[in-house]
Design a protein around this motif. Structure first.
Motif, PDB file in Angstrom:
ATOM      1  N   GLY A 123       0.796  -1.217   0.000  1.00 33.29           N
ATOM      2  CA  GLY A 123       0.000   0.000   0.000  1.00 33.29           C
ATOM      3  C   GLY A 123       0.826   1.263   0.000  1.00 33.29           C
ATOM      4  O   GLY A 123       0.299   2.344   0.270  1.00 33.29           O
ATOM      5  N   GLY A 124       2.125   1.147  -0.305  1.00 32.64           N
ATOM      6  CA  GLY A 124       3.010   2.304  -0.264  1.00 32.64           C
ATOM      7  C   GLY A 124       2.880   3.198  -1.482  1.00 32.64           C
ATOM      8  O   GLY A 124       2.045   2.970  -2.361  1.00 32.64           O
ATOM      9  N   PHE A 125       3.725   4.216  -1.530  1.00 32.62           N
ATOM     10  CA  PHE A 125       3.669   5.161  -2.637  1.00 32.62           C
ATOM     11  C   PHE A 125       5.077   5.519  -3.089  1.00 32.62           C
ATOM     12  O   PHE A 125       6.054   5.310  -2.366  1.00 32.62           O
ATOM     13  CB  PHE A 125       2.906   6.431  -2.237  1.00 32.62           C
ATOM     14  CG  PHE A 125       3.607   7.257  -1.190  1.00 32.62           C
ATOM     15  CD1 PHE A 125       4.381   8.354  -1.544  1.00 32.62           C
ATOM     16  CD2 PHE A 125       3.494   6.942   0.154  1.00 32.62           C
ATOM     17  CE1 PHE A 125       5.028   9.116  -0.581  1.00 32.62           C
ATOM     18  CE2 PHE A 125       4.137   7.696   1.129  1.00 32.62           C
ATOM     19  CZ  PHE A 125       4.906   8.789   0.759  1.00 32.62           C
ATOM     20  N   ILE A 126       5.171   6.044  -4.297  1.00 30.75           N
ATOM     21  CA  ILE A 126       6.434   6.493  -4.868  1.00 30.75           C
ATOM     22  C   ILE A 126       6.458   8.017  -4.822  1.00 30.75           C
ATOM     23  O   ILE A 126       5.589   8.666  -5.416  1.00 30.75           O
ATOM     24  CB  ILE A 126       6.581   6.028  -6.329  1.00 30.75           C
ATOM     25  CG1 ILE A 126       6.495   4.504  -6.419  1.00 30.75           C
ATOM     26  CG2 ILE A 126       7.890   6.536  -6.930  1.00 30.75           C
ATOM     27  CD1 ILE A 126       6.414   3.985  -7.846  1.00 30.75           C
ATOM     28  N   PRO A 127       7.415   8.611  -4.117  1.00 29.45           N
ATOM     29  CA  PRO A 127       7.494  10.076  -4.115  1.00 29.45           C
ATOM     30  C   PRO A 127       7.635  10.610  -5.545  1.00 29.45           C
ATOM     31  O   PRO A 127       8.327  10.021  -6.369  1.00 29.45           O
ATOM     32  CB  PRO A 127       8.766  10.350  -3.297  1.00 29.45           C
ATOM     33  CG  PRO A 127       8.929   9.145  -2.433  1.00 29.45           C
ATOM     34  CD  PRO A 127       8.449   7.993  -3.267  1.00 29.45           C
ATOM     35  N   ASP A 128       6.967  11.701  -5.835  1.00 31.77           N
ATOM     36  CA  ASP A 128       7.061  12.362  -7.145  1.00 31.77           C
ATOM     37  C   ASP A 128       6.524  11.507  -8.288  1.00 31.77           C
ATOM     38  O   ASP A 128       6.887  11.713  -9.451  1.00 31.77           O
ATOM     39  CB  ASP A 128       8.509  12.774  -7.448  1.00 31.77           C
ATOM     40  CG  ASP A 128       9.098  13.660  -6.366  1.00 31.77           C
ATOM     41  OD1 ASP A 128       8.411  14.609  -5.956  1.00 31.77           O
ATOM     42  OD2 ASP A 128      10.226  13.395  -5.922  1.00 31.77           O
ATOM     43  N   ILE A 129       5.646  10.564  -7.983  1.00 32.30           N
ATOM     44  CA  ILE A 129       5.091   9.713  -9.042  1.00 32.30           C
ATOM     45  C   ILE A 129       4.298  10.540 -10.056  1.00 32.30           C
ATOM     46  O   ILE A 129       4.178  10.157 -11.224  1.00 32.30           O
ATOM     47  CB  ILE A 129       4.205   8.601  -8.441  1.00 32.30           C
ATOM     48  CG1 ILE A 129       3.897   7.536  -9.501  1.00 32.30           C
ATOM     49  CG2 ILE A 129       2.930   9.176  -7.831  1.00 32.30           C
ATOM     50  CD1 ILE A 129       3.189   6.317  -8.944  1.00 32.30           C
ATOM     51  N   ALA A 130       3.797  11.692  -9.625  1.00 35.00           N
ATOM     52  CA  ALA A 130       3.024  12.546 -10.533  1.00 35.00           C
ATOM     53  C   ALA A 130       3.879  13.070 -11.680  1.00 35.00           C
ATOM     54  O   ALA A 130       3.351  13.479 -12.719  1.00 35.00           O
ATOM     55  CB  ALA A 130       2.413  13.713  -9.757  1.00 35.00           C
TER      56      ALA A 130
END
Length: 225
Positions: A121-128
């Motif tokens: 459930g994590g995220f990647i910084p700056d994925i945007a």
């Protein structure tokens, strides 16, 4: 030398995302993020590195990319990424391995330490800011299982050094290319966007070709770095 760290794969909700969001199918998605996205220092250092590297190699300068994976196993999604231990404040980041940055002896200091995350459930910084992403590289359940197993045994090589003696330094891109190559993907079909470069990518491919991590680790135990 820093070795393995059997960390929690993520028991808290990630910032900006729902913890353990169900994946609709088995999947491996690749993200290409411009080097230094969200940070001026890294971006300018990357440009300086590429300017020098391209000049020495007699080629045009190219855009540089950092890569990361989001893997789904039908039950949950996991973010797989290699990054400095200090770049996120979340207490649970799914850390499964740690290693040194710059030199092996520097790894005793937190500032010079990286971690490999397999974060439920994590995220990647700056994925945007990712370019031409996500790229679905596989929907095969067997390859998903293989990647999830491999990431926990990733070799803790020194970030920024060529300990493998292959002409390319080990970094976050090395981890991703090693995982994909060792899990049976067609690596000739996986390239950065628009003629860009992913420094460290070839180091991961070289390690995958050798196939014997035990031999590699034995060699590293005798490397003076």
């Amino acid at each position: 030398m820093l070795g393995s760290w059997s960390g929690d794969t993520g028991g808290e909700a990630a910032e900006g995302g729902e913890m353990g969001a169900p994946a609709r199918e088995s999947s491996i998605d690749l993200y290409w993020i411009p080097l230094g996205a969200g940070g001026r220092v890294v971006r300018w250092n990357g440009r300086l590195y590429e300017a020098i590297s391209s000049r020495c190699s007699g080629r045009p300068a190219a855009a540089l990319y950092h890569s990361a994976l989001i893997v789904g196993d039908r039950s949950h999604s996991y973010t797989i990424e290699m990054a400095p231990v200090w770049n996120l404040k979340a207490t649970q980041r799914g850390v499964v391995r740690v290693g040194p940055v710059g030199a092996r002896w520097l790894g005793r200091f937190r500032l010079f330490r990286y971690e490999v995350r397999c974060w439920q459930g994590g995220f990647i910084p700056d994925i945007a800011e990712a370019v031409d992403s996500p790229q679905r590289v596989s929907s095969d359940e067997g390859r998903v299982r293989r990647v999830m197993t491999l990431v926990r045994s990733a070799p803790p090589l020194t970030w920024g050094r060529d300990e493998l003696r292959v002409g390319d330094m080990w970094n976050s891109n090395s981890l991703v290319s090693w995982l994909l190559a060792c899990s049976g993907h067609d690596m000739a079909a996986v390239t950065p966007p628009g003629g860009g470069r992913a420094p460290g990518w070839d180091a991961g491919l070289a390690l995958a070709e050798r196939g014997d991590q035990t031999t590699t680790q034995a060699r590293l135990d005798h490397v003076d770095v």
